[in-house]
Design an enzyme around this catalytic site. Structure first.
Site, PDB file in Angstrom:
ATOM      1  CB  CYS B  94       1.454  32.672  17.314  1.00  0.00           C
ATOM      2  SG  CYS B  94       1.809  34.152  16.365  1.00  0.00           S
ATOM      3  CG  HIS B 223       1.732  29.567  13.597  1.00  0.00           C
ATOM      4  ND1 HIS B 223       0.541  29.738  14.267  1.00  0.00           N
ATOM      5  CD2 HIS B 223       2.230  30.814  13.402  1.00  0.00           C
ATOM      6  CE1 HIS B 223       0.316  31.031  14.463  1.00  0.00           C
ATOM      7  NE2 HIS B 223       1.321  31.706  13.946  1.00  0.00           N
ATOM      8  CD  GLU B 225      -0.900  26.528  14.501  1.00  0.00           C
ATOM      9  OE1 GLU B 225       0.187  26.261  15.063  1.00  0.00           O
ATOM     10  OE2 GLU B 225      -1.278  27.703  14.295  1.00  0.00           O
TER      11      GLU B 225
END
Lengths: 83, 260
Positions: B94, B223, B225
């Site tokens: 990002c 994302h 994560e």
């Protein structure tokens, strides 16, 4: 060393959506103004030292390329005046 | 122990979950403030991998990623360049992707003063926070996705400036060099073709992720994560890993095989 006042304007290139500009257009139209379009740019007022106006212009051009502008999406213009 | 540096700057806000993802993949993750690197109390080259996580570094001032990139360029460029050219893995998520593009490490075709690509404001002019479908389209260059073949993955996006843009000649080179890693697709895996909300930002060619020419630097807008465990999925499955995990596992496996 002479002091120069620099004003740099940075705009999103035409054709790239300007979200803030669109919100401003909408709000102004809501208020009854006959607004067609708004583009919102950034203005940097930089105070700097340089040996000459030409030198100042050269450095500002560099600042734009190296930080203030991404040439893929932004256009810019600037003016330099001795204080 | 494999050591991965998760870079923190003022305004970074995905560092902890990113570090947790790296740890889950079997490496030691250390969240390090960029100030420590600039002061030279920490040396980037002591690490095996680097992740620049998401957030709003320096408040997105000037434009997303610009200030952190300028700091790295002026104070840390030799180390970052050596790290990347040494083919150690560099992952930008990002805001981290925005930083890598501003630095010129992506697409990595030149290290000039000016970026040759940009992540510009989303076409619909708003912050998009939603789960998207991604198709892996890389033909085995990117070291973060070697096991993925042509799988379709789900991850969330959360950004206002994620529309990938570059001049036609740059895009041509990115395609020819096999540098596109993920594209936005529909749930059935067919190309989004710019259609909202499958392509959430209007990105050229539905591009969600690219890598450099050597495949060791990757940037992506979604994302991973935030999609490590299946309980993070919208349907909250209790067991197993979700689709973002393989990216971190591949990173750590690559380090184990090639760096350590």
């Amino acid at each position: 060393m002479p002091i120069y006042e620099v004003v740099v304007e940075v705009w999103l290139k035409d054709g790239i959506v300007d979200a803030e500009g669109n919100s401003v257009t909408e709000a102004l139209r809501d208020m009854g103004y006959p607004v067609k379009d708004t583009r919102v740019g950034k203005v940097y007022r930089i105070t700097m030292e340089a040996a000459s106006k030409e030198e100042a212009e050269k450095l500002v051009e560099e600042m734009c390329r190296r930080l203030l502008v991404n040439p893929v999406k932004d256009k810019y213009l600037f003016r330099v005046e001795q204080r | 122990m494999i050591r991965v540096l998760v870079l923190r700057a003022p305004g970074t806000n995905c560092d902890k979950e990113t570090a947790r993802a790296v740890r889950e993949a079997g490496a030691a993750a250390e969240i390090i403030h960029v100030k420590k690197l600039i002061e030279d109390t920490i040396d980037l080259l002591d690490y095996d991998g680097l992740v620049i996580p998401g957030g709003f570094s320096y408040g997105d001032r000037v434009r997303a990623g610009a200030i952190l990139s300028a700091k790295i360029k002026s104070k840390l460029w030799d180390k970052f360049k050596e790290f990347a050219e040494d083919t150690r893995p560099v992952l930008g998520i990002c805001n981290g992707f925005q930083v890598l593009v501003e630095l010129g490490l992506l697409p990595g075709l030149s290290y000039g003063d000016e970026p040759v690509a940009a992540l510009v404001p989303n076409t619909l002019a708003r912050f998009e926070a939603r789960w998207v479908y991604l198709k892996h389209v890389n033909r085995n260059k990117c070291i973060f996705t070697r096991s993925l073949e042509n799988r379709v993955l789900r991850m969330p996006v959360a950004h206002a400036e994620g529309r990938f843009m570059a001049a036609a000649d740059i895009v041509k080179r990115i395609i020819e060099n096999d540098q596109i890693v993920f594209v936005y697709v529909k749930p059935d895996g067919s190309l989004a073709m710019g259609e909202y909300p499958y392509n959430p930002n209007g990105s050229m060619m539905d591009i969600a992720a690219i890598c450099n020419e050597r495949g060791n630097v990757m940037g992506l807008m979604p994302h991973p994560e935030r999609a490590i465990y299946s309980w993070q999925l919208p349907e909250k499955i209790s067991d197993g890993y979700a689709d973002g995990f393989p990216i971190f596992r591949e990173m750590v496996d690559y380090i184990r095989e090639n760096i350590k």
